[in-house]
Design an enzyme around this catalytic site. Structure first.
Site, mmCIF file in Angstrom:
data_model
loop_
_atom_site.group_PDB
_atom_site.id
_atom_site.type_symbol
_atom_site.label_atom_id
_atom_site.label_comp_id
_atom_site.label_asym_id
_atom_site.label_seq_id
_atom_site.Cartn_x
_atom_site.Cartn_y
_atom_site.Cartn_z
ATOM 1 N N ARG A 110 0.821 -1.212 0.000
ATOM 2 C CA ARG A 110 0.000 0.000 0.000
ATOM 3 C C ARG A 110 0.863 1.274 0.000
ATOM 4 N NH1 ARG A 110 -5.050 0.103 1.496
ATOM 5 N NH2 ARG A 110 -4.864 -1.767 2.758
ATOM 6 N N MET A 152 -11.906 3.113 -3.764
ATOM 7 C CA MET A 152 -12.225 2.014 -2.861
ATOM 8 C C MET A 152 -10.973 1.396 -2.223
ATOM 9 S SD MET A 152 -15.349 2.481 -3.089
ATOM 10 C CE MET A 152 -16.392 1.191 -2.444
ATOM 11 N N HIS A 205 -19.088 9.219 1.650
ATOM 12 C CA HIS A 205 -19.518 7.861 2.007
ATOM 13 C C HIS A 205 -21.049 7.814 1.966
ATOM 14 C CE1 HIS A 205 -19.133 3.892 3.694
ATOM 15 N NE2 HIS A 205 -20.098 4.192 4.539
ATOM 16 N N ASP A 226 -13.378 5.818 7.328
ATOM 17 C CA ASP A 226 -14.626 6.609 7.361
ATOM 18 C C ASP A 226 -14.793 7.332 8.698
ATOM 19 O OD1 ASP A 226 -15.245 5.712 4.779
ATOM 20 O OD2 ASP A 226 -16.258 3.938 5.531
HETATM 21 C C1 GAR Z 1 -20.544 6.532 -4.182
HETATM 22 O O1 GAR Z 1 -21.819 6.125 -3.753
HETATM 23 C C2 GAR Z 1 -19.642 6.779 -2.992
HETATM 24 O O2 GAR Z 1 -20.303 7.365 -1.895
HETATM 25 C C3 GAR Z 1 -19.191 5.375 -2.674
HETATM 26 O O3 GAR Z 1 -18.949 4.791 -3.930
HETATM 27 C C4 GAR Z 1 -19.824 5.377 -4.893
HETATM 28 C C5 GAR Z 1 -18.993 5.878 -6.057
HETATM 29 O O4 GAR Z 1 -19.824 6.365 -7.064
HETATM 30 N N1 GAR Z 1 -18.020 5.369 -1.856
HETATM 31 C C6 GAR Z 1 -17.832 4.497 -0.874
HETATM 32 O O5 GAR Z 1 -18.588 3.602 -0.617
HETATM 33 C C7 GAR Z 1 -16.527 4.691 -0.104
HETATM 34 N N2 GAR Z 1 -16.550 3.950 1.113
HETATM 35 P P1 GAR Z 1 -19.201 7.276 -8.217
HETATM 36 O O6 GAR Z 1 -17.961 6.519 -8.726
HETATM 37 O O7 GAR Z 1 -20.276 7.343 -9.250
HETATM 38 O O8 GAR Z 1 -18.857 8.604 -7.623
#
Ligand code: GAR
Length: 207
Positions: A64, A89, A108, A144
């Protein structure tokens, strides 16, 4: 303020932020680069179409910290001051967090501290909450967890699936992320302990 956006997938929050910057809704800012840890992320094409430089930086089996070091180098090279995680992610190493103190934001899809981590919509439905939503927060070394900038509440309906709930929440995510970046870019948002406070005088001068 130069902004770097990190994505892993669709990139709809990245598009919302970029369009708000390009239209002047978020003033005095520029999206300098969109970086993805997934070379096939759909969001990369969307960023290119918006005229933004894109950079896939995949992990390639590295640790990482090594992967993060390459991303930090590319962000610093472009003088990025604010990093927005938009559906990125991966957990950031503490080196990454330290490289941009109080200058990394995340969105989030739940009302934190509820339903951290993966599958937030599934978690909310499983738990049976009647209200969920989204949270934009500063990123610290814990998942988070950093100081919350703003949240938007969204109703959970009895027949919701993760898919229907995520479709309802995502619209609010776009609004929330744009508003949060605007607050940070204004320079009027201060962090006191766990609380992010928008200076009211600054606010009235900037809106
Ligand atoms: C979004 O809903 C964001 O809140 C979530 O991934 C999605 C990405 O959508 N993030 C998480 O869950 C992070 N823990 P996008 O690629 O269309 O912005």
């Amino acid at each position: 303020m130069k902004i770097g956006i990190l994505i892993s997938g669709r990139g709809s929050n990245m598009v919302a932020i970029t369009e708000a910057v390009q239209s002047g809704l978020i003033p005095n800012s520029e999206v300098a680069v969109v970086i993805s840890d997934k070379s096939k992320a759909k969001g990369l094409e969307k960023a290119k179409a918006l005229g933004i430089e894109t950079l896939p930086i995949t992990r390639k089996g590295r640790k990482r910290v090594e992967h993060d070091a390459e991303i930090i180098t590319e962000l610093k090279k472009r003088e990025v001051e604010l990093v927005c995680l938009a559906g990125y992610m991966r957990l950031l190493s503490s080196d990454f967090v330290k490289a941009f103190p109080n200058k990394i934001l995340n969105i989030h899809p739940s009302l934190l501290p509820s339903f951290k981590g993966l599958h937030a919509h599934e978690q909310a439905i499983e738990y049976g909450v009647k209200i969920s939503g989204c949270t934009v927060h500063f990123v610290d070394e814990h998942l988070d967890h950093g100081a919350i900038i703003l949240q938007k509440a969204v109703e959970v309906k009895d027949n919701d699936t993760a898919e229907t709930l995520s479709k309802r929440i995502i619209k609010y995510e776009h609004e929330a992320y744009v508003e949060a970046v605007k607050q940070v870019a204004s320079g009027n948002l201060k962090i006191k302990g766990r609380t992010a406070i928008l200076d009211e005088l600054g606010k009235s001068h900037n809106t």
